[in-house]
Design an enzyme around this catalytic site. Structure first.
Site, short mmCIF file in Angstrom:
data_model
loop_
_atom_site.label_atom_id
_atom_site.label_comp_id
_atom_site.label_asym_id
_atom_site.label_seq_id
_atom_site.Cartn_x
_atom_site.Cartn_y
_atom_site.Cartn_z
N GLU A 1 -58.53 8.89 -30.92
CA GLU A 1 -58.76 9.72 -29.72
C GLU A 1 -60.06 10.52 -29.83
OE1 GLU A 1 -56.49 10.18 -26.73
OE2 GLU A 1 -58.58 10.61 -26.31
N VAL B 1 -64.01 9.31 -28.70
CA VAL B 1 -64.61 9.35 -27.35
C VAL B 1 -64.22 10.65 -26.64
CG1 VAL B 1 -64.85 8.18 -25.12
CG2 VAL B 1 -64.33 6.83 -27.16
N ILE C 1 -61.17 15.65 -24.97
CA ILE C 1 -60.57 15.10 -23.74
C ILE C 1 -59.64 13.94 -24.12
CG2 ILE C 1 -61.04 14.04 -21.51
CD1 ILE C 1 -63.94 15.07 -21.77
N ASP D 1 -75.14 6.77 -29.18
CA ASP D 1 -73.82 7.38 -29.34
C ASP D 1 -72.97 7.14 -28.08
OD1 ASP D 1 -71.97 9.45 -30.70
OD2 ASP D 1 -72.30 10.30 -28.71
N LYS E 1 -69.42 4.87 -27.59
CA LYS E 1 -68.20 5.34 -26.93
C LYS E 1 -67.83 4.44 -25.75
CE LYS E 1 -69.23 10.06 -28.38
NZ LYS E 1 -70.00 11.26 -28.02
N1 HSE Z 1 -73.18 13.83 -30.86
C1 HSE Z 1 -72.04 13.70 -30.04
C2 HSE Z 1 -72.34 14.36 -28.69
C3 HSE Z 1 -70.87 14.36 -30.71
O1 HSE Z 1 -73.36 15.03 -28.56
O2 HSE Z 1 -71.57 14.17 -27.77
C4 HSE Z 1 -69.54 13.93 -30.22
O3 HSE Z 1 -69.33 12.57 -30.37
#
Ligand code: HSE
Length: 431
Positions: A129, A132, A136, A201, A205
């Site tokens: 969980e 992502v 939330i 990133d 996700k």
């Molecule tokens: N580096 C990520 C962000 C952290 O800024 O959302 C959470 O995955």
């Protein structure tokens, strides 16, 4: 009282947050669950680093493999990140019969198939969980709350760092570098912030969300990924004049001829619900065939929101019982056939185009002729500044056009003698 023994890998920002909450709310969790969540061992490469939490020295080790092989441990929480050692540790944990909770989106996006398959084969829970949307519960929503739906699309702001940067640039006129430094200071950014600012990133996700939402394997390398490093304050200001806000969006849509999956800076109409998601907040808008749009909003980064998601996974495992075999049909669905992703060249979109052109007669006519020749129709124009003979910005918005045609037109336009720098292209998303 029955105890669940946890082996924690990594006592960084998130690990520290998890330790703090489990310690502070131990009695509450025990009362609610009837089970006590106990951190039994902690593997940390830098045990003496200054940190907020101070677990007893007796729990600490530098040898993470000894933790994943420890017969007294029921669940491994992997928070070391990266795709090399973490991959081996998780696999070794599953082989040793441990359930696994991880926040490692890079690992699941790039090596999800082998890890999901191993968890399924070993009949162990693999929960993620926290990978992502931080705090939330969007994966739980897909797993449970939206189970009656076919999910048709996802539009998401799932990187707190870039949303923070764009918000600061939009509302305060902060420069990119200063806004990034602030985001790092708040603990939102990845260890390597290029993963954030280049959109990687968010793409990690999106790969996880898309495979869960659409039920099948998603190849990470198929996701088209653009970051925010090319977005200037000038673009943000012009977008505002047209009534749009620039956001880094992760988009996955099912279409007749495959799935669209992309991370891109996007012009969103100010009236769009995602346009008002600011700061480090994340939001995930999913469209189910039964529910219509459903929006999840909250803190997508930071130690405490992320630890909250990890604890929810631990609680699920505790409820299911650590002893029994885990038969995770939801995970099996995500091991279905690979979902083909449409090439970016074939997508249809509206576009924001910014040119720097010499202010002289027939410039607008020249550019619109090339766009017209490629079947691209203009919907709006701004050329506010006037500076005869000098370079000025010229902004055009288009109607729907095929990316392939648009790129061909831009290549031609960028060769024109009166075009002074490479043209900016940003997609517009209306719905
Ligand atoms: N580096 C990520 C962000 C952290 O800024 O959302 C959470 O995955």
């Amino acid at each position: 009282m029955k105890k669940i023994h946890i082996g924690l890998l990594g006592l960084g920002q998130i690990g520290g947050g998890l330790y703090e909450i489990l310690h502070a709310k131990k009695a509450l969790f025990a009362r609610q669950l009837g089970v006590s969540l106990e951190i039994r061992r902690i593997a940390e490469k830098f045990p003496n680093r200054k940190r907020k939490v101070r677990p007893p020295k007796s729990l600490m080790t530098k040898d993470a493999f000894s933790v994943v092989r420890d017969p007294s441990i029921d669940v491994i929480v992997e928070l070391i990140g990266g795709t090399r050692v973490a991959r081996e540790l998780i696999k070794e944990a599953l082989r040793n019969g441990k359930h696994v909770v991880t926040a490692n989106k890079a690992l699941l996006a790039e090596y999800g198939d082998e890890i999901f398959e191993l968890a399924h084969r070993k009949r162990r829970w693999l929960c993620f969980e926290a990978s992502v949307g931080g705090g939330i519960p969007c994966i739980k929503a897909l797993r449970e709350g939206l189970i009656a739906n076919r999910i048709d699309s996802i539009h998401a702001i799932i990187n707190g760092t870039t949303n923070y940067i764009l918000t600061q640039m939009t509302t305060r006129g902060t420069g990119f570098a200063a806004a990034l430094a602030e985001a790092q200071h708040h603990g939102y950014a990845e260890a390597d912030p290029t993963l954030d600012i280049q959109g990687i990133d968010a793409a990690h996700k999106l790969a996880i969300l898309a495979r869960l939402a659409f039920g099948g394997k998603v190849r990470f390398k198929d996701i088209h990924c653009e970051g925010i490093t090319q977005i200037s304050s000038e673009d943000i200001a012009f977008a505002k004049e047209f009534g749009y806000t620039i956001k880094l969006l992760a988009i996955a849509k099912k279409t007749k001829d495959g799935m669209e999956a992309r991370v891109q800076p996007t012009l969103l109409p100010n009236s769009h619900i995602l346009a008002s998601v600011n700061g480090s907040f994340n939001a995930i808008l999913m469209r189910g065939d039964e529910t219509g749009d459903v929006l999840f909003y909250g803190r997508g980064a930071g130690p405490h929101p992320t630890a909250s998601a990890i604890i929810a996974d631990l609680v699920d495992i505790a409820k299911a019982g650590v002893a029994g075999p885990a038969e995770d049909r939801f995970l099996m669905r995500a091991l279905g056939k690979t979902i083909p992703v449409k090439s970016i060249a074939s997508i249809l979109s509206r576009y924001y185009l910014r040119f720097h052109v010499i202010d002289q007669p027939r410039v607008l006519a020249g550019i619109s002729k090339i766009l017209g020749n490629h079947g691209i129709s203009i919907s709006d124009v701004i050329q506010r500044e006037r500076s005869a003979g000098r370079a000025v910005p010229l902004i055009l918005l288009t109607h729907d056009a095929h990316e392939k045609d648009l790129r061909a037109a831009i290549r031609e336009i960028d060769r024109l003698p009166y075009v002074r720098s490479r043209s900016q292209v940003i997609r517009i998303e209306e719905a």
